[in-house]
Design an enzyme around this catalytic site. Structure first.
Site, PDB file in Angstrom:
ATOM      1  CB  CYS A 124      -0.938  -0.003   1.206  1.00 60.63           C
ATOM      2  SG  CYS A 124      -2.015  -1.457   1.270  1.00 60.63           S
TER       3      CYS A 124
ATOM      4  CG  HIS B  42      -3.109   3.287   2.106  1.00 60.37           C
ATOM      5  ND1 HIS B  42      -3.728   2.824   0.961  1.00 60.37           N
ATOM      6  CD2 HIS B  42      -3.110   2.241   2.988  1.00 60.37           C
ATOM      7  CE1 HIS B  42      -4.099   1.573   1.137  1.00 60.37           C
ATOM      8  NE2 HIS B  42      -3.741   1.201   2.355  1.00 60.37           N
TER       9      HIS B  42
ATOM     10  CG  ASN C 140      -6.505  -1.093   1.470  1.00 57.34           C
ATOM     11  OD1 ASN C 140      -5.828  -0.737   0.513  1.00 57.34           O
ATOM     12  ND2 ASN C 140      -5.954  -1.494   2.605  1.00 57.34           N
TER      13      ASN C 140
END
Length: 320
Positions: free
Chosen positions: A111, A247, A277
């Site tokens: 990520c 993020h 996500n």
């Protein structure tokens, strides 16, 4: 000479999977997911591969930048879910968009991948090795998720985001990148296991596994630290920053980061409600959405920050 973003683009699959849809396959519900994560739905790829999505996002970024694909010197694809072990995903994107002069390779930092890839492109450009780069974050996490594990399957989605960057007098002001491999076990996804005729078994594929509490504690501690570090290194304070693009993993994490930095939550745009996500794609997708909506003004100062498996984390400060 530094590195400036001159174009952005993004792409997400058409298929929407809501929390109510997931409640039909695992023991969960919309209220449980929203209250803990802020996620309401996600996009799931049914036809698009990672390189397909990456190429579509890249084409949009190139069009906005007003350049030809042949002008790109470097393609960096941040992904944890490439189509193949080889060729790498960046090479597959190169072939699809016609960037025939670019050097291409993938960056695996989960990520944090887009922030690491953008930092790497900046290093190449500021040193004079290359002048124009295409930086992409793209993931099809739906193929890595165990759809019987309600602790992870509700969190993730698929998508891609891209930015074209070029040498300029303004742009990236500072950055930092960090890793702690000793804590890597809190967020993992096994690759193909070792299996052959000597061992008498076939290879097996792994699925994503996560210690959610440990990831939460890691994120709310390390992200404010690395943001504070990049501000201190460049002589700015939080009040000088117009947007903190973090993020998009969990809204509660974003809230905690804002509180630790003592910054109004309004400076932290979010879109995880609609996408979940998307790993390496989350920062560039949000960046592109803000750009396309006209919410990023020339001269504004923006912090990008990612955190994820590795463990990896980092922050980048730029002038728009």
């Amino acid at each position: 000479m530094t590195t400036r973003i001159i174009g952005t683009g993004s792409y997400v699959p058409e298929q929407i999977v809501t929390n109510d849809d997931l409640s039909k396959i695992v023991d969960t519900n919309d209220e449980w997911i929203r209250s803990r994560t802020g996620i309401g739905e996600r996009r799931i790829a049914t036809e698009d591969s990672t390189s397909d999505m990456a190429a579509k996002a890249a084409a949009r970024a190139i069009e906005q930048a007003g350049i030809a694909p042949e002008e790109i010197d470097l393609i960096l694809l941040a992904t944890s879910s490439p189509d193949s072990c080889f060729p790498n995903g960046a090479c597959e994107v190169q072939a699809k968009i016609g960037a025939i002069h670019a050097a291409c390779y993938d960056i695996s930092a989960a990520c944090t991948g887009f922030v690491f890839a953008l930092s790497t492109a900046h290093a190449f450009i500021s040193s004079g090795i290359y002048r124009t780069a295409l930086v992409i974050g793209a993931d099809v996490l739906s193929k890595l998720v165990d759809w019987t594990d309600r602790g992870t399957c509700v969190l993730f989605g698929d998508g891609a985001g891209a930015a074209v960057v070029s040498a300029d007098e303004t742009g990236v002001l500072g950055l930092n990148m960090h890793s702690n491999g000793a804590k890597g076990e809190v967020l993992t996804c096994g690759s193909r296991s070792n299996g052959n005729f000597l061992l008498g078994r076939k290879p097996e594929l792994g699925y994503m596994a996560m210690d959610g509490q440990e990831v939460f504690k890691f994120a709310v501690k390390k992200v404010p630290e690395c943001i504070s570090q990049v501000l201190e290194d460049t002589g700015y304070i939080t009040g000088d920053i117009d947007h903190f693009i973090i993020h998009q993993a969990n809204y509660r994490i974003i809230e905690s980061i804002a509180k630790r930095l003592k910054v109004d939550i309004e400076k932290f745009p979010v879109n995880m409600e609609h996408y979940g996500n998307t790993s390496g794609a989350s920062v560039p997708i949000l960046l592109d959405e803000l750009n396309q909506a006209g919410k990023l003004k020339r001269g504004e100062r923006i912090v990008l920050s990612g955190f994820g498996a590795g463990l990896t984390w980092g922050a980048l400060l730029l002038e728009w």
